[in-house]
Write an enzyme that holds these catalytic residues in place. Sequence first.
Site, mmCIF file in Angstrom:
data_model
loop_
_atom_site.group_PDB
_atom_site.id
_atom_site.type_symbol
_atom_site.label_atom_id
_atom_site.label_comp_id
_atom_site.label_asym_id
_atom_site.label_seq_id
_atom_site.Cartn_x
_atom_site.Cartn_y
_atom_site.Cartn_z
ATOM 1 N N GLU A 122 0.745 -1.034 0.033
ATOM 2 C CA GLU A 122 0.019 0.207 0.375
ATOM 3 C C GLU A 122 0.601 0.952 0.159
ATOM 4 O O GLU A 122 1.499 1.368 0.983
ATOM 5 C CB GLU A 122 -1.206 0.117 1.451
ATOM 6 N N GLU A 161 -4.730 -6.823 2.439
ATOM 7 C CA GLU A 161 -3.200 -7.248 2.762
ATOM 8 C C GLU A 161 -3.468 -8.811 2.924
ATOM 9 O O GLU A 161 -2.542 -9.430 2.975
ATOM 10 C CB GLU A 161 -3.406 -7.094 4.562
ATOM 11 N N GLN A 221 2.062 -1.947 5.873
ATOM 12 C CA GLN A 221 1.936 -0.787 5.882
ATOM 13 C C GLN A 221 2.207 -0.644 7.882
ATOM 14 O O GLN A 221 3.100 -0.065 7.866
ATOM 15 C CB GLN A 221 1.307 -0.067 5.746
ATOM 16 N N PHE A 222 1.505 -1.428 8.012
ATOM 17 C CA PHE A 222 1.643 -1.429 9.608
ATOM 18 C C PHE A 222 2.073 -3.058 9.894
ATOM 19 O O PHE A 222 1.023 -3.411 9.879
ATOM 20 C CB PHE A 222 0.557 -0.261 10.674
ATOM 21 N N ASP A 280 0.415 -3.884 12.403
ATOM 22 C CA ASP A 280 -0.874 -4.330 13.196
ATOM 23 C C ASP A 280 -1.470 -4.734 11.749
ATOM 24 O O ASP A 280 -2.999 -5.486 12.773
ATOM 25 C CB ASP A 280 -1.262 -2.858 13.816
ATOM 26 N N HIS A 333 -1.312 1.072 15.533
ATOM 27 C CA HIS A 333 -0.249 1.434 14.810
ATOM 28 C C HIS A 333 1.105 0.704 15.484
ATOM 29 O O HIS A 333 2.573 1.894 15.348
ATOM 30 C CB HIS A 333 -0.130 2.820 14.632
#
Lengths: 327, 325
Positions: free
Chosen positions: B30, B61, B83-84, B86, B128
């Site tokens: 992303e 994801e 991206q994270f 998490d 995050h």
Amino acid sequence: MEQLTKKQHLELYRYLRLTRALEDWIFYICANQNPQKPLIIGKGYLSTGQEATSIGAAYALEKEDWIAQSHRDFGALLIRGLTPRELLLQYFSKETGPTKGRDANVHLGHTGKHVLGFISHMGAMVPVANGVAFAMKYKKKKACILAFFGDGASSQGIVHEAMNYAAVFKLPVVFICNNNRWAISTPLEEQMAIKNVADRGASYGMPGVICDGNKVEEVYQTVLKAVRLAKKGGGPTLVECKTMRMSGHGTHDRAKYVSDQEIASWKKKDPIMHHEKLLKKLGYADEAYFKKIIAEVKSEVEEATQWAKNQADPSIQNQLEDVFARS
Amino acid sequence: MSRSLYYADAIREALRQCMQEDGDVYIFGEDVALYGGVFGVTKDLFHEFGPKRVRNTPLSEGAILGEAIGAAVYGLRPVPEIQFSDFLTTAMSPLVDIMATYHYRVGTKLPITIRAPSGGALRIGHFHSKCLEAWFVHTPGLKVVVPSTAYDAKGLLVSSIRDNNPVLFLEQKKLYREIKDEVPEEIYDIPLGQAIIRTEGSHITLVTYGSPTYLALKAAALLQKEGIELEVIDLRTIYPFDKETLKKSFSKTNRVIILHEAVKIAGFGAELAAFFAEECFEYMAAPIMRLGALHTPIPTNPVLEDHYLPSLQDILDAARGLMKY
């Protein structure tokens, strides 16, 4: 429309019969084996009565293509070159089988034969098919992959993610929904508020087409068109094959939740019966020919069983191997 | 030749050099393309390698890791960015059920490196900031790397990308632009599974990884003034982890503090504690001490987050306590 040759029609018939024979045999073993000392580890997950979907779709592929199969795709696996011996090794959970006895029944893959490794989570392999399709584009190969899933799996978020994703990148993948009306015991009407899974194609920006999943030639022709589009760079297609699961979800499930009327009406649409009628109408085969094929596939399955059941069981010596690739 | 590079820039250099070295290596995720990722780690790579090898994806994801698996089966060497870290929760099935088991079940290797920024202290809250590494160490079939310096980040990322197994590369997002150290210009690798001793000491072994390494070094400097010597070991890779280095240090110090930013209960530290108890019992002179985060979701407010995370004071207290044995 692509017309099948006589040779192709007969070959499809043989695949239909071989799949039916192999799965009838698996059903028989599951029903009759000693539960204390079973030959088949786990249960059987059969495509009986819906073989035409898997076979017609996979028959539209060429050697360089791939499949991401689902539960009821032994027909497609046979077309990809897996043998009854290999499939029975898998069911018997033998060391020399496709998963070395570490997994069983339909949970297998075979990279050499371009078959992804199926897992139990429904719809999970659909985004993986995208990865193969992406890599084909990356490597500039004129090839495609079929991603099979059922009506039940079509409710999974990951299937939506994957279809959107494939459309965005115009990936050479054909989504094959075998809509066999039942997700274990849950009928279609309790799974979705729309009539056709194919209607969703429009929402991703891809064609959504419907075919009679019990007519092998119709499935073949529909999928072939989608395969050609994919290979031309035209992106994915969602093909919905309308069929019916004529057995339980697994051999342990007697499917009492399905009405006798529903079964009776679909019995009349049996894909093998349909194809036999067609072959006779085209003048390609007669009853004697059918009998000959039935006998041939029966002995092929029996021979494969005798051979496979004598292969080695997995050994605990190798149990820790292969969690990681060594090099 | 080496020069001082930020942690984030060292990662970018590893990506660039691996992509130059091997045409099958490609990046996707992303906002990784023109924008360069939300932390700017992949900045400029789009211009250098083009849209085929540096590609934005939809916010999916599960589909991203699904692609990685299929592409790896077909022979590519995908380097997806989540991206994270998490957000790995939305891709657990592809990661845990398919990717981690594939080689064992199907026999086909999956050379995939998942880059995922991890960790807190940036005041960006529960979604995050998490440290989820223990889940993945608990999953057979995944390697887990947590670099703490720019030098390590580059060398370990090169090793991860060259490795023929799925590697979860947990970048410490707090360190991206906070840490700068000497990084050679040329490509080099650091073998996975090798810890490094950050500072030597004879009294207490402090085992950590990732950004808490700096906290541990601060504690070591302060404690030295009191005559307490910490031997700070940075694991760098937590699966596989370097048992030999740990055992050797513990056989000298006989005391250990295990420090991580993840929640203490059932964190990776529990595995380390069990290792010391099971395999190093004869050297043990004092209780095994674990320092980790509180057993709560991660608060955003700085006062609360600071209290949530293990602190310098926690290390000092633990060390002083251990010296009583």
